[in-house]
Design an enzyme around this catalytic site. Structure first.
Site, PDB file in Angstrom:
ATOM      1  N   GLU A  41       9.420  40.150 -10.519  1.00 21.72           N
ATOM      2  CA  GLU A  41       8.063  40.001 -11.036  1.00 21.72           C
ATOM      3  C   GLU A  41       7.595  41.310 -11.680  1.00 21.72           C
ATOM      4  O   GLU A  41       7.782  42.380 -11.090  1.00 21.72           O
ATOM      5  CB  GLU A  41       7.166  39.648  -9.846  1.00 21.72           C
ATOM      6  CG  GLU A  41       5.777  39.201 -10.167  1.00 21.72           C
ATOM      7  CD  GLU A  41       4.994  38.912  -8.892  1.00 21.72           C
ATOM      8  OE1 GLU A  41       4.784  37.730  -8.560  1.00 21.72           O
ATOM      9  OE2 GLU A  41       4.619  39.896  -8.200  1.00 21.72           O
TER      10      GLU A  41
ATOM     11  N   ASP B 124       3.857  38.097 -15.048  1.00 15.34           N
ATOM     12  CA  ASP B 124       2.852  37.383 -14.276  1.00 15.34           C
ATOM     13  C   ASP B 124       1.440  37.773 -14.677  1.00 15.34           C
ATOM     14  O   ASP B 124       1.087  38.963 -14.694  1.00 15.34           O
ATOM     15  CB  ASP B 124       3.072  37.673 -12.788  1.00 15.34           C
ATOM     16  CG  ASP B 124       2.300  36.698 -11.923  1.00 15.34           C
ATOM     17  OD1 ASP B 124       2.144  35.533 -12.331  1.00 15.34           O
ATOM     18  OD2 ASP B 124       1.843  37.109 -10.837  1.00 15.34           O
TER      19      ASP B 124
ATOM     20  N   ARG C 114       0.817  -1.230   0.000  1.00 14.29           N
ATOM     21  CA  ARG C 114       0.000   0.000   0.000  1.00 14.29           C
ATOM     22  C   ARG C 114       0.847   1.274   0.000  1.00 14.29           C
ATOM     23  O   ARG C 114       0.665   2.140  -0.861  1.00 14.29           O
ATOM     24  CB  ARG C 114      -0.965  -0.019   1.197  1.00 14.29           C
ATOM     25  CG  ARG C 114      -2.002   1.084   1.245  1.00 14.29           C
ATOM     26  CD  ARG C 114      -3.103   0.943   0.217  1.00 14.29           C
ATOM     27  NE  ARG C 114      -2.808   1.595  -1.039  1.00 14.29           N
ATOM     28  CZ  ARG C 114      -3.052   1.098  -2.229  1.00 14.29           C
ATOM     29  NH1 ARG C 114      -3.620  -0.080  -2.349  1.00 14.29           N
ATOM     30  NH2 ARG C 114      -2.723   1.756  -3.313  1.00 14.29           N
TER      31      ARG C 114
ATOM     32  N   LYS D 167       4.455  25.676  -5.370  1.00 16.30           N
ATOM     33  CA  LYS D 167       3.175  25.067  -4.969  1.00 16.30           C
ATOM     34  C   LYS D 167       3.310  23.551  -5.006  1.00 16.30           C
ATOM     35  O   LYS D 167       2.891  22.888  -5.961  1.00 16.30           O
ATOM     36  CB  LYS D 167       2.050  25.542  -5.903  1.00 16.30           C
ATOM     37  CG  LYS D 167       1.701  27.005  -5.692  1.00 16.30           C
ATOM     38  CD  LYS D 167       0.527  27.428  -6.552  1.00 16.30           C
ATOM     39  CE  LYS D 167       0.280  28.932  -6.375  1.00 16.30           C
ATOM     40  NZ  LYS D 167      -0.692  29.447  -7.342  1.00 16.30           N
TER      41      LYS D 167
ATOM     42  N   LYS E 248       9.107  39.985  -5.439  1.00 16.67           N
ATOM     43  CA  LYS E 248       7.675  40.144  -5.727  1.00 16.67           C
ATOM     44  C   LYS E 248       7.154  41.468  -5.174  1.00 16.67           C
ATOM     45  O   LYS E 248       7.890  42.223  -4.531  1.00 16.67           O
ATOM     46  CB  LYS E 248       6.900  38.981  -5.107  1.00 16.67           C
ATOM     47  CG  LYS E 248       7.266  37.628  -5.702  1.00 16.67           C
ATOM     48  CD  LYS E 248       6.310  36.559  -5.207  1.00 16.67           C
ATOM     49  CE  LYS E 248       6.718  35.185  -5.733  1.00 16.67           C
ATOM     50  NZ  LYS E 248       5.948  34.112  -5.077  1.00 16.67           N
TER      51      LYS E 248
END
Lengths: 280, 280, 280, 280, 280, 280
Positions: free
Chosen positions: D195, D216, D99, D133, D165
């Site tokens: 950015e 962006d 598993r 992410k 950013k």
């Protein structure tokens, strides 16, 4: 499925700290020796794999090898004078591994041996089990020792079985509501046990779908009545508990409970006497 | 200087695993309760700081607060019926912390109480000490319990004191050579103890500069002779060991040894009986 | 009872390693900011305590403070455009904590939201549960998200429930023998589930004392027959499994099984869209 | 250079806890079995070394041996019906390792397979990369899966690349100042990315020495203008980001950006379907 | 972003082990004291936060409080006789925390002070940096000390910057191929440095897109030629290395390299002399 | 009994983090190489086992093998130009293990080499020892290097030897009382050392049963007087300390102290120069 190496490593570090002042100064790592672990009393064997792990762990740390070879498997009854294991290899490893390995064996055999005295009187139909009264950090090992002594385990902890006690009941208002709240919350492979201290509570427990009822601290007479009520009502596992000793366990089978739980299997056990005899 | 929080955290995890199925389903974290830890027998108290740490650790995990307040300090003798601590705060925290906290207290009070029976008969001049026969992962706690029982500790482990035993001696060829090898190896704040099982070995040990001689497994008569030899020779600490019980300890002071070591202070102790009574 | 701080600390370390090159060079720790977590789609909230733990952990590491304040509790359905939390405090802490905190929230809300679509069609009598198909190292969190989505959990792991499958059966020779071996081995608060793939196996399972039968990969017709057999035989929990989607779940309640298990609650869920808007 | 054994060990512990109630009661450690991992859909393989580590870790814990043998290397596209690995050895080890090993394989193959759909349309000149992410505690594994799918990685975390950013810019007052502060702070083997959300910001970024500009959330038209500005100004890497799907990626190569980053390579991937068929 | 508490905790455990035999026997935890850390030579301060962490960690372990208050910030040059910090609180905590805290301060101030002698002669245009020759387990702390001494850091490790050396080149066959292989492999925020030992290698490096060239072990004359070649070719960062001392660093600025790296900033530094004066 | 693998593993992780960007892109794991560690100055060897552990640890992580073979044992003096070890195996493993292994060797050889200069002038009767001024997290390794340099160790830490200093004395009121309190508290295998800064304190120390007196920061004349007092009084170990250099150590033997302690053995040592030459 205990991680014996991890346990032995932690226990060895506790004893040896930054080094063995005596042995490292006197016994070169390449001298070899051999010996055996001698039972100095009748006992039930437990802890062979853990003992072996100490020799592996200590050997690895010193870059040397010593083997611990069990001569009888865990769970065996042996008489005083039996060698339960032999050791062979680097004398330094043997001498350093000896104390923590024996400490584990003496403690675990102690529990298995003490447990055996309960199981021997319980007979076939009565399941003798332990409780959560275990030495912190030793639960899995102690529960294993209980099995080596012929008994069974209760739940391992708070996470793998439900036991509804007075504090839970009083917090929600009734035994019935407590059982129902827990049933809704837990997954469907968990049984619920509920504690009953009076016959009225036995009745209330029987009216729920709890699979197990703990008859706590009842005398023999009350136990008989509780058993009688339950057997007349529905299928349920009945467990008795409360300061059990071997004598009382002998009576419980006849009274008809299914399970008897006794923390004393573990916490009233004493270490057995073992010694490791080594020669070069 | 034990890290109580770390110990309590490990012990709590062992019991609770991924969660308390029963309590989390029935007792909301914001319900409060109070109670006390009751001695159900005469005992010597030990473990108050550790017990308190459980309540802190469990509380922190649940984002709630419950306090454990000692009512008598460690080392105190109390009679059956005494409350040794009070608890107050989140009922969930109290109920979950109860079992592991009591397990520690019952075990540690057990050792302190058992140790006290040895110390009471030993008198002023005889130092009762433990050995390395301790429960693995519990050494510092058990040695602390021995001190709470009025006794002293032996070395903590292999790293903070020298004990030359038969295996070391046979590996290097003679007791004299073993002591001298170790002396050259260890730092100058370490004393050397050497094991002697016969009077001849006592003579040989006295001829070295070992500060301590372990008179191992000698009967009273041989002990007397050994003491007499040593006192006539040079200043040295004499330690007796070997299956000690309280009765024999009482005689040892008179025989004139300085120290008696007994593993049984720890491994023959049983848990005392304590209970935590809680109400909302 | 998840240790959120420990999880957040590990996840933060993974992202920040030895330091945030950009933020530490540009945002002094004493500048403050505030903001909110915005739902950019309809969703079910899950992960508020874990998100808050990131801000605590990051703040502690930088010696500064930023708070994460949930505006709606876990388990709530919110519409696109809702702020589910506010943050306030050290801007550096907020900027560094943002990504790992959102990663957790987006994943957990994703599971809760996906699960909700199953629960909404299942109706009262059918318990929707997860399986052991969870992201390794995330089991407790993902199972919590399933509960936030309104479903229930299956056993947590191999240790807190029994599931007898074909490999177990073939190893011992028969389903009946497998159930009986396990029953003798496990503690008395554990229920046994046994897998049945044919009606013959359902019959065999019904003849044991297994409390739960898993009807695996059966079509609707076979399921109906299995339910009918079981209801005529004895009380037993019936669980259906095998590539479930919401549409089929809707039919299962009517067919009469008690439980439906679907790994897809977790592994077919996708992250929801959330953003953290900050201003000084 | 992921520590597969450490990861597998943690993941195995999560699943097995103190033991597998079912398997340990039914499958003795010495029974052997064999089988294979079957792709039940077209997929890109990823996770072979990690899967193998589970069998090693579980085997070591049970004192038995089972081998996982990859039949195709990571990164390979295989069709439904292909066996991607064979297993052989202790049946208990196989059954317990199954598993968690499959959970890892299904997740990692899922990412590799999903990533492949982006790479296939991107063409030669466009580098498809992931973002931060990622599933917490899985970053290195997920980034490896992205590479198996034919794409590249972005920076691993906050510590090995600079991304300036809006929050950084607003904290120091201007984009120009932010870049210059970071350049002075970081070591000379680090590139700076900044950015830009508007064409004015592109101009400002081009006036710094930032090596990479993140365009962006721009639509195709604005992207074309940004590319045109940049190519006329100085050598610089242009990265586009913002809710990318495979269709848009196909257009980006023609628009002339160098890199496209998409978190969805990872968080919008679903597990593929694999099964382990075992026989004695 | 070093975890000072974790480091101090490990370092404290190393020193105190199971307890401070002397202090715990003589200084009750509730006695208070105060004192200061005295610079016994001119030095550059470094390590204030780490020193403070020791007092916090020791205090927490003993259930008592002592504060370490920096009187000058890290990076400050102070003269012999300056008190750089004051301490106040539980005398036991102060006495136990003293040695490990001073050990860290003396080491870190030593590096900052030694580094300062390089930076002072380097002038504006030359960036003095460290190397990977750092004390294992101390890298982040030592690199921080280098910054406190006014210098900059090189890459932290093998993971956050590329350095192509002779072994890499010979493994793939050519410098050009090595650079191109690495470029394809690493993410787009990483710069590539390539080592050149001859002018021919400088030419080859200049023909690649490596952003940084390491001029290793060249004498001043060869360095001048290399600089001249590079400046005539393309924008590139030039780093010189190889047994640097302060005298040579002074010449390098004039020669026109951008960066000079010197492992000796760290490994040739010696501890400065500090003492902690305490009174009750 | 240092755990070399654990140390090497931690040190390797610090350097390699999530991977070696350069080497993993250029050197396949199956290419083999060989080489040797060259002493580029006269030195005393120390650290061979630790160096070897790095090659084992790195090899295990990459699933490849490279061996480090010591050519001379620790403690050996070698001349510039000597190869102290050979390496052979996977070139990738060699290249990655090189830096952390050399960092350890260069540091430890540095201490052994520096220590040797003290021991060479001390002569037979004077024991040169280190202090607690060690690099945090390196104590056991540095103390081992001191032994390789021919000197001895002082106590390892606060737990394995007693040193009564001014803070302890002032806390309890007198040197005599401090010694007596500690004696009652510690186990009977611990010696007590007490610090004396004046001849009056020497007198006071001699009147106790402290086994060792530390003559701290005394000039030669005062040392002579102290020695004379002590030798006329009782058997006691005399230790001198305070900014020792090799020149003064040479005089101390003649003055008649038994032990000289010098933190500078460790913290004033600099790394020696070693290089690893590898070829395919």
């Amino acid at each position: 499925m205990i991680d014996y190496r991890a346990f032995a490593s932690a226990a060895f570090n506790e004893d040896v700290g930054p080094g063995d002042l005596t042995t490292e100064a006197t016994i070169p790592v390449e001298i070899v020796g051999a010996g055996g672990v001698l039972a100095k009393q009748d006992l039930v064997v437990c802890g062979q794999d853990l003992a072996a792990a100490f020799f592996e762990v200590v050997g690895r740390r010193y870059g040397a090898v010593a083997h611990y070879e069990p001569l009888v498997p865990d769970g065996t009854r042996v008489e005083e004078g039996t060698y339960i294991a032999s050791v062979k290899g680097s004398l330094r490893v043997i001498v350093v591994a000896e104390r923590p390995a024996l400490n584990c064996l003496m403690k675990l055999c102690g529990i298995a041996t003490h447990t055996r005295t309960f199981v021997d009187v319980a007979g076939e139909g009565l399941r003798v089990v332990d409780t959560r009264k275990t030495t912190p950090l030793w639960r899995d090992l102690e529960k294993y020792a209980v099995r080596c002594g012929g008994a069974h385990n209760h739940r391992r902890g708070l996470y793998d079985g439900v036991m509804v006690k007075d504090n839970h009941i009083s917090a929600v208002g009734s035994l019935t509501k407590a059982v129902s709240l827990v049933r809704a919350s837990v997954h469907h492979l968990v049984r619920i046990e509920v504690e009953a201290r009076t016959l009225a509570e036995v009745d209330e427990a029987l009216a729920t779908d709890a699979e197990v009822i703990l008859l706590d601290n009842m005398d023999d007479e009350m136990l008989r009545k509780a058993v009688s009520k339950a057997r007349g009502a529905r299928p349920v596992v009945l467990e008795a508990s409360g300061n059990m000793d071997a004598e009382r366990v002998a009576r419980l089978a006849e009274i008809g409970v299914d399970v008897v739980s006794a923390g004393g299997l573990i916490h009233q056990a004493r270490w057995v006497d073992l010694s490791l005899k080594v020669s070069r």
